[in-house]
Design a protein around this motif. Structure first.
Motif, PDB file in Angstrom:
ATOM      1  N   ILE A 131      12.955   6.889 -26.538  1.00  0.00           N
ATOM      2  CA  ILE A 131      14.197   6.696 -27.295  1.00  0.00           C
ATOM      3  C   ILE A 131      14.339   5.238 -27.692  1.00  0.00           C
ATOM      4  CG2 ILE A 131      15.467   8.671 -26.386  1.00  0.00           C
ATOM      5  CD1 ILE A 131      16.753   6.816 -24.326  1.00  0.00           C
ATOM      6  N   ARG A 132      15.113   5.026 -28.775  1.00  0.00           N
ATOM      7  CA  ARG A 132      15.393   3.683 -29.271  1.00  0.00           C
ATOM      8  C   ARG A 132      16.863   3.600 -29.657  1.00  0.00           C
ATOM      9  NH1 ARG A 132      12.253  -0.563 -28.592  1.00  0.00           N
ATOM     10  NH2 ARG A 132      12.995  -1.456 -30.542  1.00  0.00           N
ATOM     11  N   VAL A 133      17.398   2.397 -29.563  1.00  0.00           N
ATOM     12  CA  VAL A 133      18.760   2.166 -30.046  1.00  0.00           C
ATOM     13  C   VAL A 133      18.779   2.315 -31.560  1.00  0.00           C
ATOM     14  CG1 VAL A 133      19.388   0.663 -28.127  1.00  0.00           C
ATOM     15  CG2 VAL A 133      18.352  -0.328 -30.192  1.00  0.00           C
ATOM     16  N   SER A 134      19.982   2.413 -32.129  1.00  0.00           N
ATOM     17  CA  SER A 134      20.118   2.569 -33.576  1.00  0.00           C
ATOM     18  C   SER A 134      19.664   1.305 -34.303  1.00  0.00           C
ATOM     19  CB  SER A 134      21.563   2.896 -33.942  1.00  0.00           C
ATOM     20  OG  SER A 134      22.388   1.748 -33.765  1.00  0.00           O
ATOM     21  N   ASP A 135      19.444   1.428 -35.614  1.00  0.00           N
ATOM     22  CA  ASP A 135      18.980   0.281 -36.406  1.00  0.00           C
ATOM     23  C   ASP A 135      20.081  -0.264 -37.311  1.00  0.00           C
ATOM     24  OD1 ASP A 135      19.172   2.343 -38.193  1.00  0.00           O
ATOM     25  OD2 ASP A 135      17.126   2.161 -38.979  1.00  0.00           O
ATOM     26  N   ARG A 136      21.329  -0.125 -36.902  1.00  0.00           N
ATOM     27  CA  ARG A 136      22.441  -0.641 -37.697  1.00  0.00           C
ATOM     28  C   ARG A 136      22.335  -2.143 -37.877  1.00  0.00           C
ATOM     29  NH1 ARG A 136      26.047   2.917 -40.327  1.00  0.00           N
ATOM     30  NH2 ARG A 136      26.126   4.852 -39.135  1.00  0.00           N
ATOM     31  N   LYS A 137      22.712  -2.590 -39.061  1.00  0.00           N
ATOM     32  CA  LYS A 137      22.574  -4.011 -39.398  1.00  0.00           C
ATOM     33  C   LYS A 137      23.840  -4.823 -39.117  1.00  0.00           C
ATOM     34  CE  LYS A 137      18.396  -3.417 -40.962  1.00  0.00           C
ATOM     35  NZ  LYS A 137      18.220  -1.990 -40.579  1.00  0.00           N
ATOM     36  N   ASP A 138      25.006  -4.144 -39.041  1.00  0.00           N
ATOM     37  CA  ASP A 138      26.265  -4.830 -38.762  1.00  0.00           C
ATOM     38  C   ASP A 138      27.251  -3.790 -38.237  1.00  0.00           C
ATOM     39  OD1 ASP A 138      27.299  -3.449 -41.048  1.00  0.00           O
ATOM     40  OD2 ASP A 138      26.581  -5.085 -42.334  1.00  0.00           O
TER      41      ASP A 138
ATOM     42  N   GLY B 217      30.586   0.936 -40.290  1.00  0.00           N
ATOM     43  CA  GLY B 217      30.204   2.321 -40.088  1.00  0.00           C
ATOM     44  C   GLY B 217      29.652   2.657 -38.727  1.00  0.00           C
ATOM     45  N   VAL B 218      29.675   1.734 -37.785  1.00  0.00           N
ATOM     46  CA  VAL B 218      29.117   2.030 -36.465  1.00  0.00           C
ATOM     47  C   VAL B 218      30.094   2.877 -35.655  1.00  0.00           C
ATOM     48  CG1 VAL B 218      27.798  -0.114 -36.448  1.00  0.00           C
ATOM     49  CG2 VAL B 218      30.031  -0.035 -35.308  1.00  0.00           C
ATOM     50  N   LEU B 219      29.545   3.561 -34.667  1.00  0.00           N
ATOM     51  CA  LEU B 219      30.350   4.312 -33.715  1.00  0.00           C
ATOM     52  C   LEU B 219      30.233   3.624 -32.366  1.00  0.00           C
ATOM     53  CD1 LEU B 219      32.144   6.834 -33.346  1.00  0.00           C
ATOM     54  CD2 LEU B 219      30.080   8.066 -32.615  1.00  0.00           C
ATOM     55  N   LEU B 220      31.376   3.213 -31.810  1.00  0.00           N
ATOM     56  CA  LEU B 220      31.405   2.475 -30.553  1.00  0.00           C
ATOM     57  C   LEU B 220      31.978   3.335 -29.442  1.00  0.00           C
ATOM     58  CD1 LEU B 220      32.804  -0.967 -31.804  1.00  0.00           C
ATOM     59  CD2 LEU B 220      30.402  -0.282 -31.540  1.00  0.00           C
ATOM     60  N   GLY B 221      31.569   3.034 -28.231  1.00  0.00           N
ATOM     61  CA  GLY B 221      32.146   3.659 -27.049  1.00  0.00           C
ATOM     62  C   GLY B 221      32.835   2.625 -26.193  1.00  0.00           C
ATOM     63  N   THR B 222      33.783   3.077 -25.388  1.00  0.00           N
ATOM     64  CA  THR B 222      34.495   2.160 -24.492  1.00  0.00           C
ATOM     65  C   THR B 222      35.128   2.951 -23.366  1.00  0.00           C
ATOM     66  OG1 THR B 222      36.074   0.315 -24.427  1.00  0.00           O
ATOM     67  CG2 THR B 222      36.737   2.260 -25.682  1.00  0.00           C
ATOM     68  N   GLY B 223      35.820   2.244 -22.490  1.00  0.00           N
ATOM     69  CA  GLY B 223      36.642   2.857 -21.456  1.00  0.00           C
ATOM     70  C   GLY B 223      38.016   2.235 -21.502  1.00  0.00           C
TER      71      GLY B 223
ATOM     72  N   LEU C  33      26.842   7.510 -19.063  1.00  0.00           N
ATOM     73  CA  LEU C  33      26.433   8.282 -20.240  1.00  0.00           C
ATOM     74  C   LEU C  33      26.704   7.527 -21.534  1.00  0.00           C
ATOM     75  CD1 LEU C  33      27.415  11.956 -19.334  1.00  0.00           C
ATOM     76  CD2 LEU C  33      25.122  10.980 -19.531  1.00  0.00           C
ATOM     77  N   ASP C  34      27.789   6.753 -21.577  1.00  0.00           N
ATOM     78  CA  ASP C  34      28.033   5.926 -22.760  1.00  0.00           C
ATOM     79  C   ASP C  34      26.840   5.000 -22.996  1.00  0.00           C
ATOM     80  OD1 ASP C  34      30.560   6.976 -23.287  1.00  0.00           O
ATOM     81  OD2 ASP C  34      31.567   5.488 -22.048  1.00  0.00           O
ATOM     82  N   LEU C  35      26.345   4.377 -21.943  1.00  0.00           N
ATOM     83  CA  LEU C  35      25.210   3.475 -22.072  1.00  0.00           C
ATOM     84  C   LEU C  35      23.943   4.240 -22.450  1.00  0.00           C
ATOM     85  CD1 LEU C  35      26.023   1.205 -19.034  1.00  0.00           C
ATOM     86  CD2 LEU C  35      25.932   0.444 -21.419  1.00  0.00           C
ATOM     87  N   ALA C  36      23.750   5.399 -21.858  1.00  0.00           N
ATOM     88  CA  ALA C  36      22.595   6.222 -22.227  1.00  0.00           C
ATOM     89  C   ALA C  36      22.654   6.622 -23.687  1.00  0.00           C
ATOM     90  CB  ALA C  36      22.537   7.464 -21.334  1.00  0.00           C
ATOM     91  N   TYR C  37      23.863   6.876 -24.183  1.00  0.00           N
ATOM     92  CA  TYR C  37      24.020   7.255 -25.586  1.00  0.00           C
ATOM     93  C   TYR C  37      23.754   6.079 -26.516  1.00  0.00           C
ATOM     94  CZ  TYR C  37      26.073  11.767 -24.199  1.00  0.00           C
ATOM     95  OH  TYR C  37      26.287  13.022 -23.684  1.00  0.00           O
ATOM     96  N   VAL C  38      24.075   4.861 -26.082  1.00  0.00           N
ATOM     97  CA  VAL C  38      23.671   3.687 -26.851  1.00  0.00           C
ATOM     98  C   VAL C  38      22.143   3.625 -26.918  1.00  0.00           C
ATOM     99  CG1 VAL C  38      23.630   1.153 -26.911  1.00  0.00           C
ATOM    100  CG2 VAL C  38      25.762   2.356 -26.359  1.00  0.00           C
TER     101      VAL C  38
ATOM    102  N   ARG D 183      23.067   7.562 -30.152  1.00  0.00           N
ATOM    103  CA  ARG D 183      24.256   8.374 -30.409  1.00  0.00           C
ATOM    104  C   ARG D 183      25.482   7.490 -30.585  1.00  0.00           C
ATOM    105  NH1 ARG D 183      23.091  12.876 -25.655  1.00  0.00           N
ATOM    106  NH2 ARG D 183      21.174  13.724 -26.595  1.00  0.00           N
ATOM    107  N   LEU D 184      25.539   6.404 -29.828  1.00  0.00           N
ATOM    108  CA  LEU D 184      26.512   5.338 -30.034  1.00  0.00           C
ATOM    109  C   LEU D 184      25.754   4.096 -30.464  1.00  0.00           C
ATOM    110  CD1 LEU D 184      28.742   5.720 -26.824  1.00  0.00           C
ATOM    111  CD2 LEU D 184      29.394   6.351 -29.148  1.00  0.00           C
ATOM    112  N   ASP D 185      26.392   3.284 -31.287  1.00  0.00           N
ATOM    113  CA  ASP D 185      25.765   2.036 -31.732  1.00  0.00           C
ATOM    114  C   ASP D 185      26.082   0.878 -30.801  1.00  0.00           C
ATOM    115  OD1 ASP D 185      24.659   3.051 -34.323  1.00  0.00           O
ATOM    116  OD2 ASP D 185      26.787   3.432 -34.687  1.00  0.00           O
ATOM    117  N   GLY D 186      27.164   0.987 -30.053  1.00  0.00           N
ATOM    118  CA  GLY D 186      27.536  -0.067 -29.132  1.00  0.00           C
ATOM    119  C   GLY D 186      28.566   0.421 -28.138  1.00  0.00           C
ATOM    120  N   PHE D 187      28.741  -0.348 -27.067  1.00  0.00           N
ATOM    121  CA  PHE D 187      29.673   0.017 -25.991  1.00  0.00           C
ATOM    122  C   PHE D 187      30.188  -1.261 -25.357  1.00  0.00           C
ATOM    123  CE2 PHE D 187      30.189   0.595 -21.357  1.00  0.00           C
ATOM    124  CZ  PHE D 187      31.202   1.540 -21.349  1.00  0.00           C
TER     125      PHE D 187
END
Length: 264
Positions: A139-146, A149-155, A189-194, A198-202
């Protein structure tokens, strides 16, 4: 596969079986409150006991830092960092978003990591220098440039001593231009999704080592960056973490920087 990782996978799957068997009979699960809005069940405890039993049998001289039993006394350079059921609140409410998280530290350096979702049967793994995998596929992280349009996760802070005001300011800073922010309830799981895109950042604050140790290594081995809220390396000690693909990581830190300076 590294023997340490192989043993950790065995332990995570055994704990996952305990959790999965209990998920369909939640009315029989005993729940205790450790602190305000902080719960533990006999499932957490049984899963942790099984993880430690398997790891200790294989590596009797290693130390342990586990959510329910705390730190064991050991002079070993190796420490297993364990969250037997990350997302307990989700679990007791029947929300299928929780996982087993196991990491191995050598000194202060993360070396092995396993996150296992027993409901979806997704196994995220990483060994330092060996890349990150989901069910044995790289697996690899996303290739977003900025941040556009990113999807972020948090708590969202939920304990009395947590800084809700800072969270709201951080949310206000990070949200503009993104596709949204998700709060799923299990940091591992948030970190695993990054790590798998599946998520671009957390980001989150006031976490424990067992919440983030495994996920941090998996993100790094998937090509992502992990740091504290100012980009430093003390995220395990502080419990404050940002994890993302490289350019998203940079953008998140730029937006958080004025807030960090204000509270410093």
């Amino acid at each position: 596969m590294h023997p340490y990782l192989n043993t950790a996978i065995k332990a995570a799957r055994a704990a996952g079986s305990i959790i999965a068997r209990s998920a369909n009979r939640l009315d029989m699960v005993s729940v205790q409150q450790k602190d305000a809005n902080d719960f533990v069940t006999q499932v957490d405890q049984a899963a942790e006991e099984e993880i430690i039993r398997i790891l200790r049998r294989a590596y009797p001289d290693h130390g342990f830092l586990a959510e329910e039993s705390g730190a064991s006394d050991s002079e070993s350079e190796f420490t297993w960092v364990i969250d037997p059921l990350d997302g307990t609140t989700n679990f007791i409410h029947g929300i299928p978003q929780y996982a087993v998280s196991i990491a191995l530290k050598q000194g202060k350096r993360l070396e092995q990591a396993v996150i296992y979702d027993p409901i979806k049967e997704e196994l995220f793994t990483a060994s330092r220098g060996g890349g990150a995998m989901l069910n044995n596929r790289r697996i690899r992280v996303s290739d977003r440039k900025d941040l556009n349009g990113v999807l972020l996760g948090t708590g969202i802070p939920f304990r009395a001593h947590h800084d809700l005001d800072f969270f709201i300011e951080a949310l206000r800073a990070l949200l503009p231009g993104t596709a949204g922010v998700r709060r799923a309830g299990a940091a591992s799981l948030d970190l695993a999704y990054v790590a798998c895109g599946r998520l671009d950042g957390f980001w989150e604050s006031d976490l424990n080592q067992w919440d983030i140790a495994a996920g941090a290594l998996i993100v790094q081995e998937a090509g992502g960056l992990v740091g504290d809220l100012s980009g430093g390396e003390r995220f395990l000690e502080s419990g404050n973490i940002v994890a993302a693909s490289p350019k998203v990581f940079k953008g998140m830190l730029q937006r958080l920087h004025p807030l960090i300076n204000k509270t410093a």
